[in-house]
Design a protein around this motif. Structure first.
Motif, PDB file in Angstrom:
ATOM      1  N   ASN A   3      45.770  35.096  35.085  1.00  8.36           N
ATOM      2  CA  ASN A   3      45.880  33.949  35.306  1.00  8.36           C
ATOM      3  C   ASN A   3      47.724  32.754  34.465  1.00  8.36           C
ATOM      4  OD1 ASN A   3      43.401  34.206  36.804  1.00  8.36           O
ATOM      5  ND2 ASN A   3      42.418  33.508  35.173  1.00  8.36           N
ATOM      6  N   GLN A   4      48.141  33.699  34.514  1.00  7.16           N
ATOM      7  CA  GLN A   4      49.546  32.866  33.619  1.00  7.16           C
ATOM      8  C   GLN A   4      50.351  33.611  34.204  1.00  7.16           C
ATOM      9  OE1 GLN A   4      49.937  33.088  29.355  1.00  7.16           O
ATOM     10  NE2 GLN A   4      48.361  32.901  28.413  1.00  7.16           N
ATOM     11  N   PHE A   5      51.559  32.570  34.675  1.00  5.29           N
ATOM     12  CA  PHE A   5      52.778  32.636  35.066  1.00  5.29           C
ATOM     13  C   PHE A   5      53.893  31.988  34.435  1.00  5.29           C
ATOM     14  CE2 PHE A   5      49.203  33.003  37.934  1.00  5.29           C
ATOM     15  CZ  PHE A   5      49.351  33.998  38.794  1.00  5.29           C
ATOM     16  N   GLU A   6      55.391  32.654  34.752  1.00 11.43           N
ATOM     17  CA  GLU A   6      56.299  31.933  34.085  1.00 11.43           C
ATOM     18  C   GLU A   6      57.135  31.024  35.354  1.00 11.43           C
ATOM     19  OE1 GLU A   6      60.015  32.974  31.489  1.00 11.43           O
ATOM     20  OE2 GLU A   6      59.091  34.411  32.762  1.00 11.43           O
ATOM     21  N   VAL A   7      57.800  30.323  35.422  1.00 13.05           N
ATOM     22  CA  VAL A   7      58.258  29.396  36.508  1.00 13.05           C
ATOM     23  C   VAL A   7      59.223  28.840  36.168  1.00 13.05           C
ATOM     24  CG1 VAL A   7      58.508  27.971  38.416  1.00 13.05           C
ATOM     25  CG2 VAL A   7      56.050  29.207  37.734  1.00 13.05           C
ATOM     26  N   ILE A   8      60.452  29.169  36.557  1.00 18.36           N
ATOM     27  CA  ILE A   8      62.003  29.377  35.442  1.00 18.36           C
ATOM     28  C   ILE A   8      62.116  28.410  36.672  1.00 18.36           C
ATOM     29  CG2 ILE A   8      64.104  29.979  35.345  1.00 18.36           C
ATOM     30  CD1 ILE A   8      62.394  33.493  34.558  1.00 18.36           C
ATOM     31  N   THR A   9      63.022  26.910  36.740  1.00 17.49           N
ATOM     32  CA  THR A   9      63.949  26.301  37.409  1.00 17.49           C
ATOM     33  C   THR A   9      65.695  26.828  36.769  1.00 17.49           C
ATOM     34  OG1 THR A   9      62.379  24.779  37.814  1.00 17.49           O
ATOM     35  CG2 THR A   9      64.584  24.106  38.142  1.00 17.49           C
ATOM     36  N   LYS A  10      66.528  26.971  37.954  1.00 10.55           N
ATOM     37  CA  LYS A  10      67.662  27.413  37.569  1.00 10.55           C
ATOM     38  C   LYS A  10      68.721  26.171  38.139  1.00 10.55           C
ATOM     39  CE  LYS A  10      66.799  32.044  37.286  1.00 10.55           C
ATOM     40  NZ  LYS A  10      66.933  34.018  38.538  1.00 10.55           N
ATOM     41  N   LEU A  11      69.449  25.759  37.098  1.00  8.79           N
ATOM     42  CA  LEU A  11      70.942  24.735  38.182  1.00  8.79           C
ATOM     43  C   LEU A  11      72.037  25.747  37.230  1.00  8.79           C
ATOM     44  CD1 LEU A  11      68.653  21.628  36.716  1.00  8.79           C
ATOM     45  CD2 LEU A  11      69.054  22.228  38.654  1.00  8.79           C
ATOM     46  N   ASN A  12      72.683  24.792  38.385  1.00  5.26           N
ATOM     47  CA  ASN A  12      73.640  24.905  38.502  1.00  5.26           C
ATOM     48  C   ASN A  12      74.600  23.872  38.495  1.00  5.26           C
ATOM     49  OD1 ASN A  12      76.841  26.154  38.693  1.00  5.26           O
ATOM     50  ND2 ASN A  12      76.029  27.909  39.110  1.00  5.26           N
ATOM     51  N   VAL A  13      75.089  23.225  37.733  1.00  3.30           N
ATOM     52  CA  VAL A  13      75.544  21.945  37.833  1.00  3.30           C
ATOM     53  C   VAL A  13      77.426  21.960  37.732  1.00  3.30           C
ATOM     54  CG1 VAL A  13      75.898  19.835  37.052  1.00  3.30           C
ATOM     55  CG2 VAL A  13      73.491  20.530  36.953  1.00  3.30           C
ATOM     56  N   THR A  14      78.080  21.340  38.922  1.00  2.00           N
ATOM     57  CA  THR A  14      79.499  21.655  38.769  1.00  2.00           C
ATOM     58  C   THR A  14      80.127  20.202  38.945  1.00  2.00           C
ATOM     59  OG1 THR A  14      80.129  22.294  40.394  1.00  2.00           O
ATOM     60  CG2 THR A  14      80.000  23.974  38.942  1.00  2.00           C
ATOM     61  N   SER A  15      81.266  20.086  38.104  1.00  2.00           N
ATOM     62  CA  SER A  15      81.993  18.060  38.492  1.00  2.00           C
ATOM     63  C   SER A  15      83.499  18.778  38.462  1.00  2.00           C
ATOM     64  CB  SER A  15      81.456  17.673  37.267  1.00  2.00           C
ATOM     65  OG  SER A  15      82.140  16.526  37.061  1.00  2.00           O
ATOM     66  N   LYS A  16      84.131  18.369  39.488  1.00  2.00           N
ATOM     67  CA  LYS A  16      85.006  18.367  39.567  1.00  2.00           C
ATOM     68  C   LYS A  16      85.952  16.886  39.767  1.00  2.00           C
ATOM     69  CE  LYS A  16      84.805  23.216  41.299  1.00  2.00           C
ATOM     70  NZ  LYS A  16      84.710  23.728  42.549  1.00  2.00           N
ATOM     71  N   THR A  17      87.225  16.584  39.744  1.00  2.00           N
ATOM     72  CA  THR A  17      87.414  15.444  40.117  1.00  2.00           C
ATOM     73  C   THR A  17      87.703  15.469  41.575  1.00  2.00           C
ATOM     74  OG1 THR A  17      89.720  16.515  39.948  1.00  2.00           O
ATOM     75  CG2 THR A  17      89.226  15.778  38.295  1.00  2.00           C
ATOM     76  N   LYS A  18      87.955  14.523  42.324  1.00  2.00           N
ATOM     77  CA  LYS A  18      87.450  13.792  43.844  1.00  2.00           C
ATOM     78  C   LYS A  18      89.335  14.065  44.015  1.00  2.00           C
ATOM     79  CE  LYS A  18      83.754  10.686  44.279  1.00  2.00           C
ATOM     80  NZ  LYS A  18      83.230   9.979  44.601  1.00  2.00           N
ATOM     81  N   GLU A  19      90.180  13.512  43.378  1.00  2.00           N
ATOM     82  CA  GLU A  19      91.192  13.875  43.747  1.00  2.00           C
ATOM     83  C   GLU A  19      92.030  15.189  43.935  1.00  2.00           C
ATOM     84  OE1 GLU A  19      91.266  11.876  41.263  1.00  2.00           O
ATOM     85  OE2 GLU A  19      90.176  10.283  42.794  1.00  2.00           O
ATOM     86  N   SER A  20      91.347  15.974  42.982  1.00  2.00           N
ATOM     87  CA  SER A  20      92.720  17.244  42.678  1.00  2.00           C
ATOM     88  C   SER A  20      91.482  18.544  42.631  1.00  2.00           C
ATOM     89  CB  SER A  20      93.626  17.755  41.839  1.00  2.00           C
ATOM     90  OG  SER A  20      92.606  16.971  40.513  1.00  2.00           O
TER      91      SER A  20
END
Length: 168
Positions: free
Chosen positions: A67-84
């Protein structure tokens, strides 16, 4: 409809026959994390207005214990400039929860693991993202709430389309 003793007894029997769902979080932890402050490494000139993109992936697996489970949330966050489009930072994080789940029918376990479990751990993951971006020299990034039900449904639709394309 009156609440006769027969109706009350039938309701109690139905409730007793239905499995009692219980779920406990046994542990939560960061499985893997990487933060790159590209702005500090390469330097970006001018007033950089950020454009942030967040990709979410989920994974769940049964553990050896009953009755045991491992649940993984994977996030990939990228931040770039709007102009260039120059990159400002990149954050990749895998946040896991170990759950003990009882009483969920087998046919409902997959959606339960990929909808309810990430919903429970998400506030803690949100805090990690906020702290890491702040400690990395940027304003804290407060993620919007993720609709894990919509995410699950879109993944099912994507898989069905892939199967359909594969069959053709």
């Amino acid at each position: 409809m009156s609440d006769t003793p027969e109706n009350g007894a039938a309701t109690q029997e139905a409730a007793a026959a239905a499995p009692q769902v219980s779920s406990r979080v046994l542990a939560q932890y960061i499985r893997d994390m990487s933060f790159e402050n590209i702005l500090a490494q390469k330097g970006v000139t001018g007033d950089a207005q950020p454009e942030i993109q967040v990709q979410v992936n989920l994974d769940a697996r049964k553990r050896k214990q009953d009755n045991q489970f491992e649940v993984i949330t994977k996030l990939n966050v990228t931040s770039k400039t709007k102009e260039s489009g120059d990159p400002l930072f990149l954050l990749e994080v895998e946040y896991a929860g170990i759950f003990e789940i009882k009483g969920v029918p087998d046919e409902q376990m997959h959606p339960y693991l990929l909808i309810e479990c990430p919903r429970i751990t998400f506030p803690f993951l949100r805090r990690v993202v906020s702290d890491v971006t702040r400690d990395g020299g940027f304003p804290p990034l407060n993620l919007e709430t993720i609709d894990f039900l919509a995410l699950y449904r879109s993944e099912l639709a994507r898989r069905a389309e892939a199967e359909k394309a594969k069959a053709n």
